[in-house]
Design a protein around this motif. Structure first.
Motif, PDB file in Angstrom:
ATOM      1  N   UNK A 113      34.735  29.400  19.374  1.00 44.77           N
ATOM      2  CA  UNK A 113      34.002  28.252  19.136  1.00 44.77           C
ATOM      3  C   UNK A 113      34.188  28.195  17.534  1.00 44.77           C
ATOM      4  N   UNK A 114      34.518  28.956  16.705  1.00 42.85           N
ATOM      5  CA  UNK A 114      34.454  29.098  15.372  1.00 42.85           C
ATOM      6  C   UNK A 114      35.936  27.868  15.068  1.00 42.85           C
ATOM      7  N   UNK A 115      36.785  27.676  16.009  1.00 46.96           N
ATOM      8  CA  UNK A 115      37.819  26.836  15.753  1.00 46.96           C
ATOM      9  C   UNK A 115      37.387  25.377  16.592  1.00 46.96           C
ATOM     10  N   UNK A 116      36.931  25.479  17.533  1.00 45.89           N
ATOM     11  CA  UNK A 116      36.796  23.909  18.210  1.00 45.89           C
ATOM     12  C   UNK A 116      35.060  23.498  18.238  1.00 45.89           C
ATOM     13  N   UNK A 117      34.078  24.209  17.889  1.00 47.83           N
ATOM     14  CA  UNK A 117      32.778  23.695  17.962  1.00 47.83           C
ATOM     15  C   UNK A 117      32.066  23.648  16.654  1.00 47.83           C
ATOM     16  N   UNK A 118      32.625  24.230  15.469  1.00 46.81           N
ATOM     17  CA  UNK A 118      31.828  24.148  14.572  1.00 46.81           C
ATOM     18  C   UNK A 118      31.593  22.816  13.799  1.00 46.81           C
ATOM     19  N   UNK A 119      30.397  22.723  13.208  1.00 48.87           N
ATOM     20  CA  UNK A 119      30.181  21.350  12.496  1.00 48.87           C
ATOM     21  C   UNK A 119      29.220  21.565  11.394  1.00 48.87           C
ATOM     22  N   UNK A 120      29.812  21.361  10.186  1.00 51.00           N
ATOM     23  CA  UNK A 120      30.928  20.800   9.772  1.00 51.00           C
ATOM     24  C   UNK A 120      32.192  21.750  10.167  1.00 51.00           C
ATOM     25  N   UNK A 121      33.512  21.625  10.230  1.00 52.29           N
ATOM     26  CA  UNK A 121      34.595  22.363  10.491  1.00 52.29           C
ATOM     27  C   UNK A 121      34.739  23.723   9.614  1.00 52.29           C
ATOM     28  N   UNK A 122      34.957  24.855  10.237  1.00 55.29           N
ATOM     29  CA  UNK A 122      35.394  25.904   9.683  1.00 55.29           C
ATOM     30  C   UNK A 122      36.599  26.259   9.407  1.00 55.29           C
ATOM     31  N   UNK A 123      37.644  25.797  10.277  1.00 54.67           N
ATOM     32  CA  UNK A 123      39.083  25.748  10.263  1.00 54.67           C
ATOM     33  C   UNK A 123      39.663  24.352  10.462  1.00 54.67           C
TER      34      UNK A 123
END
Length: 300
Positions: A113-123
């Motif tokens: 979820x850190x890759x595909x669900x973070x808003x704003x993006x983390x990665x």
């Protein structure tokens, strides 16, 4: 939290040689710990114990460990002056304040979820590059990217969950996190996540990485070196389950000295920080107990 061992004889412990294999013996991993300022105030010791470990009475087991001759001889803590001193100098250990740390994760998909669900993006999408942000100091850490923002603020969504055991009495609760619902409290409490967070936050002189995989790969290696796994067809497609039990130690009560957070006691850490930790990892099959300790000391 404390348990009564029912009057049984104390467990005996023997210090084992430092690991010759695994992450903590690898020069590359040790160099990363130095770069992240997690080497100078950190120690890892492994012991073998003689009597069976009972999950229903971990307090008695932990008390025996820290009160044993081997524990007193080899376990150390960092004091307020930054010196390594014996972890329990005198007085019989009457209680070890601790809590169970969930340890069920067996896959790095834990961090999806850190890759595909973070808003704003983390990665940054399609890469391992961490997204930068305006520099800000949070809890003594200079936050320059979204990963550290997430690690330091993701529980700021109004709940009382404190994944590191640090209740900030000075927080007025006015701050809101961008990532309060990115991962559940149960996911953040997992030992794998804790290992990752500790490596990513580092010490007060940490030289941060710009790529996420630097931390996930290091966390994977450290986790595999700390916990034991076993085959378990019922655990899912990978057929692997964690065989270790993990406990976070917060302090002691010693005879004639009182609680280590009160007058007359000795604090386990030199100050308060999310980067203070003392974990005990128990492998019941090998009868091994591993103690991983780190104390955070501010640079200034």
């Amino acid at each position: 939290m404390a348990d009564d061992d029912g009057g049984e004889e104390p467990n005996s412990f023997v210090k084992l040689p430092d690991p010759s294999a695994g992450a903590f013996a690898d020069p590359g991993f040790r160099a990363q710990l130095q770069k992240w300022d997690l080497a100078r105030n950190s120690r890892m010791c492994r012991f073998r114990y003689t009597r069976p470990f009972h999950r229903r009475s971990p307090g008695a087991f932990l008390r025996d460990l820290f009160d044993s001759d081997a524990g007193r001889a080899h376990l150390r803590r960092v004091n307020a002056e930054g010196e390594w001193v014996v972890i329990l100098p005198e007085g019989k250990c009457e209680e070890v304040r601790h809590r169970i740390v969930p340890c069920t994760a067996t896959s790095m998909t834990h961090f999806d979820r850190l890759y595909d669900a973070a808003r704003p993006p983390i990665i940054r999408e399609g890469t391992q590059l961490l997204m930068k942000r305006v520099d800000e100091v949070m809890d003594g850490f200079t936050v320059t990217d979204r990963l550290r923002e997430f690690l330091l603020t993701a529980n700021g969504d109004g709940n009382d969950y404190d994944p590191y055991g640090i209740d900030d009495d000075d927080d007025d609760g006015s701050g809101e996190s961008n990532y309060g619902e990115l991962m559940t409290t149960e996911q953040r409490d997992e030992f794998l996540f804790r290992v990752f967070a500790h490596l990513a936050l580092g010490g007060s002189m940490c030289q941060y990485e710009e790529r996420m995989d630097a931390y996930t790969e290091a966390a994977k290696r450290a986790y595999k070196s700390l916990v034991a796994a076993r085959r378990d067809r019922a655990s899912g497609e990978d057929g692997v389950a964690v065989a270790s039990d993990v406990y976070r130690v917060d302090g002691f009560v010693a005879a004639g000295r009182g609680d280590d957070d009160t007058a007359g006691g000795d604090s386990l850490f030199p100050g308060r920080s999310v980067q203070n930790f003392c974990y005990v990892v128990v492998d019941p099959r090998k009868r091994h107990a591993t103690v991983w300790y780190h104390a955070y000391r501010p640079y200034w």
